[in-house]
Design a protein around this motif. Structure first.
Motif, PDB file in Angstrom:
ATOM      1  N   ARG A  64       0.943  -1.459  -0.148  1.00 20.48           N
ATOM      2  CA  ARG A  64       0.410   0.027  -0.238  1.00 20.48           C
ATOM      3  C   ARG A  64       1.042   1.324   0.044  1.00 20.48           C
ATOM      4  O   ARG A  64       1.698   1.859   1.035  1.00 20.48           O
ATOM      5  N   TYR A  65       0.327   1.683  -0.950  1.00 17.42           N
ATOM      6  CA  TYR A  65       1.980   2.845  -1.195  1.00 17.42           C
ATOM      7  C   TYR A  65       1.214   4.267  -0.810  1.00 17.42           C
ATOM      8  O   TYR A  65       0.308   4.370  -0.557  1.00 17.42           O
ATOM      9  N   GLY A  66       2.066   5.115   0.318  1.00 21.70           N
ATOM     10  CA  GLY A  66       1.285   6.760   0.708  1.00 21.70           C
ATOM     11  C   GLY A  66       1.312   6.915  -0.365  1.00 21.70           C
ATOM     12  O   GLY A  66       1.380   6.637  -1.877  1.00 21.70           O
ATOM     13  N   ALA A  67       0.211   8.265  -0.466  1.00 20.15           N
ATOM     14  CA  ALA A  67      -0.113   9.261  -1.244  1.00 20.15           C
ATOM     15  C   ALA A  67       1.053   9.839  -2.279  1.00 20.15           C
ATOM     16  O   ALA A  67       0.752  10.166  -3.440  1.00 20.15           O
ATOM     17  N   GLU A  68       2.417  10.265  -1.207  1.00 20.27           N
ATOM     18  CA  GLU A  68       2.879  10.948  -2.345  1.00 20.27           C
ATOM     19  C   GLU A  68       4.838   9.994  -2.456  1.00 20.27           C
ATOM     20  O   GLU A  68       5.233   9.029  -1.674  1.00 20.27           O
TER      21      GLU A  68
END
Ligand SMILES: Cc1ncc(C[n+]2csc(CCOP(=O)(O)OP(=O)(O)O)c2C)c(N)n1
Ligand code: SF4
Lengths: 250, 358, 178
Positions: C38-42
């Protein structure tokens, strides 16, 4: 010992902390905007148009009105805002991908129309937010995640000096290129932004302030080394200084 | 390619990369795209591999430009694709409609994220309606496939090119940020370069009769005739290429209908429910257009009830209801905004809708 | 055989790299594998979470609710995810970056001074590799040999020195827990 306040955060600034990476230039420009709006006392008379990119949260850091645009369309959005609010200060804040890639036709069109807005153009020569892909301003030979052996002008063309391109258009009033790499240049940037905002009342037309910036994360360099890259490489392709200033204002 | 396995040609790859590799192996030789999360790995992979394989890669200045570059490449006989994520698909709709009207084969990959607007970058199935019901202005449909694994990404892109070519119509891969960023084993051994027919393409008038590729369809009667021809293509497509999977449906009193990644999450929930002796099964549409109406209708007639599970707020429900045609109860469970369904969540939903047998 | 694992920490701790290495090592041992990040937004450091599943059968859901093994590389992940360990499951936690002990009972607690060991090797950023070694021993899912082969296959652009340093970190993690 006397406690002397040497520096404070500007009144209209909600940061820090900011969400930017260490060394990123966006924060500096955000702070300048807070200072300028405070000093010119135009909080009630200014609307910013933020765009899409790392600076998409600009409006969260500055205590005045904003319209948030979709990717690349900020100049079109600002056109609508301007038509509704003819006496305000209106600006857009856009990265190189937003302004010159997806938004080039909107950018060109406001220049052709001489729309009375200020484009604050953050040129870090890369797409920051999406992870370091090539931007229209990426230097020849510069590595990015979509030009992994360096930008090749045979297939992707040459980096764009946008102010020079639109300079001949009569509706374009003020064009300058600054950098935020040293205290002196930061002060110069602040002066240019202030000048451009004032010009909206005295000499309406399009202004664009290009600000050479760094994205250490995607350059894969430390902030200090990124600044070296800015003076050595970026400035040699994008010379600093005024490109167009109205006769009467010189 | 980064990694491989000694034993056979099995790779460990992300969905976004596998789809790119498979496309190239199937003969795709034009890729145009614009960065957007969560599909950046796809265009970055293409930027490396396309030139290596002698194809064309260009980072377009926007999604509007990407899709029109695809139009040009396809019109001239190239095997072309683009990829983006939801906000970019909205921009491409104009071009997709023109491609359909000009009967140009192409593949569009949508690695969906949460919407509307810029939404956020987290996985979602938010573009089901857009892809299956709209997909651009005018009387046409996209062929729509929904991969659920990294191997599916590879296999569906090949099928998409095949169907696009056969029907001369855009095909869309409706993936999502989860499958795009999922790393699994994948094999490309079975993928062969697809044949390409070029006789209708504009490649220079070597024959007395030149070719014009265009999306304007003529006056009323001509335009209607064209639209009827498209409709006939979709009928044929439906008859011959509707695809779905079933899982544990034979004795099921409740059938979950779920596509893409949601179908795998539901499988896990179904296995858990079976341990509680709940008779539940799954129908997983693989083609979303054409939709597997008949199989759903068959089970409805047998007295099964249905639970539609999606990572959106119920965009597929109306298609299931149409198939069921009043013969059975259709319920819905979904999460939106970038939330991924969880097996536990589905399990407790299943429990609500069934009686227990021992 | 089925092991459902969560690896969590700060962005920048190499969580994704670690997850993919485990998947690769699992693949070398003939397992079905899936690894979802799950990648973060930035681009900027936030939290990073990676679910890795190793199984003898085809894997259904790549996301799950409770884990056989949780690897927590910092305090917030330890506090948050210790409760997601299945009963009789395992919590491998980076003691160097935690100020409190886990308080979950009925699970196997394995504290590893991953960052401290990595710092002794002059590179705190390879704490993930120390954890990789620890995971090999403590889960028994793959051998150290498979771990090293996985690194060779995935770290193709790494300098020899850097590779050896990573390898040393894996071995230290392994030895500490063996
Ligand atoms: C229609 C659409 N396409 C793509 C994106 C993804 N996207 C977000 S920011 C960005 C590029 C930003 O680069 P730049 O303008 O240079 O700003 P920076 O991040 O460097 O500050 C892209 C492509 C989007 N949000 N919407
Ligand atoms: S990725 Fe680059 S532009 Fe974006 S916040 Fe970080 S340094 Fe700034």
């Amino acid at each position: 010992m006397d406690n002397k306040v040497l520096a404070t955060s500007p009144k209209l600034f909600f940061g820090p902390p900011l969400h930017y990476c260490p060394g990123c230039s966006h924060g500096i420009v955000h702070r300048l905007l807070a200072e300028i709006v405070e000093e010119l006392e135009i909080r009630e008379k200014i609307v910013g148009v933020s765009s899409v990119g790392c600076s998409a949260r600009l409006h969260m850091y500055l205590d005045f009105d904003f319209v948030k645009s979709s990717h690349g369309r900020a100049p079109a959005v600002a056109t609508g805002v301007r038509r509704e609010l003819p006496k305000h200060n209106i600006f857009t804040y856009q990265g190189d991908g937003d302004l010159l890639s997806i938004g080039l036709s909107e950018a060109m069109s406001v220049a052709i129309r001489g729309e009375n807005i200020l484009i604050i153009f953050i040129n870090n020569a890369i797409f920051g937010m999406t992870g370091g892909q090539m931007a229209p301003t990426t230097l020849v030979g510069q590595k990015s995640t979509t030009t992994q052996n360096g930008r090749n002008p045979d297939t992707t063309g040459y980096p764009l000096r946008f102010p020079e391109l639109i300079a001949p258009l009569p509706g374009v009033k003020y064009l300058t290129r600054c950098a935020v790499d040293s205290p002196k240049n930061v002060r110069k940037t602040k002066k240019s932004l202030t000048f451009a905002l004032n010009l909206q009342h005295t000499n309406p037309g399009l202004s664009l302030v290009e600000i050479l910036s760094i994205c250490p994360t995607n350059l894969h360099l430390s902030p200090v080394k990124s600044l070296d890259w800015l003076h050595d490489d970026l400035v040699s392709y994008y010379p600093l200084g005024d490109i167009k200033v109205p006769e009467e204002e010189k | 390619m980064e990694t491989d396995n000694n034993s056979s040609e099995v790779y460990l790859m992300e969905g976004n990369e596998a789809i790119a590799e498979a496309a190239i192996r199937a003969g795709c030789n034009h890729f145009y795209g614009y960065p957007i999360t969560p599909q950046n790995e796809l265009i970055e992979y293409m930027s490396r591999r396309m030139p290596e394989s002698g194809g064309n890669f260009l980072q377009a200045e926007s999604e509007l430009a990407s899709i029109h570059m695809v139009f040009g490449a396809a019109a001239a006989g190239g095997s072309a694709m683009t990829s983006t994520s939801s906000p970019g698909i909205s921009l491409m709709l104009e071009g997709i409609s023109h491609l359909a009207a000009a009967e140009l084969p192409c593949v569009v990959v949508d690695v969906m994220r949460a919407g509307p607007g810029n939404g956020n970058i987290f996985p979602s199935q938010s573009d089901y309606s857009l892809a299956t019901k709209g997909g651009g202005h005018g009387d046409f449909h996209n062929i729509v496939l929904a991969p659920a694994s990294v191997q599916d990404m590879a296999d569906h892109i090949v099928l998409a090119f095949e169907l696009a070519e056969k029907y001369r119509n855009p095909a869309m891969i409706l993936s999502d940020g989860l499958v795009g960023h999922l790393t699994e084993k994948v094999s490309f051994e079975h993928i062969k370069r697809l044949p390409k027919l070029n006789e209708w393409c504009a490649r220079g008038a070597t024959e007395p009769e030149r070719r014009v590729v265009k999306s304007s369809l003529g006056l009323e009667s001509q335009c209607e005739a064209e639209n009827l021809k498209f409709a006939a293509k979709y009928e044929d497509l439906k008859k011959n290429h509707t695809q779905w999977n079933t899982f544990m449906v034979d004795d099921a009193e409740l059938i979950i209908v779920a596509f893409g990644i949601a179908s795998r999450i539901c499988r896990k929930a179904i296995k858990l429910a079976r341990q509680e002796n709940i008779r539940v099964g799954l129908i997983q549409p693989i083609t979303l257009f054409p939709f597997p109406t008949d199989v759903i209708s068959e089970f409805a007639k047998k007295g099964c009830r249905f639970l539609v599970a999606e990572m959106n707020l119920g965009q597929m429900v109306s298609d299931v209801e149409l198939a069921v045609n009043g013969a059975a109860d259709v319920r819905f469970y979904g999460r939106s905004g970038g939330f991924v369904l969880s097996p536990e969540e589905i399990l407790s939903e299943i429990r609500k809708h069934v009686s227990r047998t021992s | 055989m089925l092991n459902e694992m969560l690896i969590a920490g700060f962005g920048g701790q190499g969580i994704v790299t670690l997850g993919k290495l485990i998947a690769y090592a699992g693949m070398l041992e003939g397992r079905e594998v899936s690894c979802y990040t799950r990648y973060g937004a930035e681009m900027r450091g936030g939290t990073a979470q990676c679910t890795v599943i190793l199984s003898s059968d085809a894997i259904d859901s790549p996301v799950i609710d409770a884990y056989d093994t949780v690897v927590a590389m910092n305090q917030p992940s330890m506090t948050l995810f210790q409760n997601k360990v299945k009963s009789s499951g395992q919590l491998i936690w980076n003691r160097s970056l935690c100020t409190s002990e886990p308080d979950k009972t009925g699970i196997d607690l394995v504290g590893v001074d991953a960052t401290t060991i990595a710092t002794e090797l002059n590179n705190p950023r390879i704490a993930n590799m120390v954890a990789f070694g620890a995971i090999a021993v403590k889960t028994g899912l793959f051998s150290v040999d498979s771990a090293i082969t996985a690194m060779k296959k995935r770290f193709t652009r790494m300098t020899q020195d850097m590779f050896e340093l990573n390898q040393a970190a894996v071995k230290r993690g392994y030895e500490k827990c063996a």
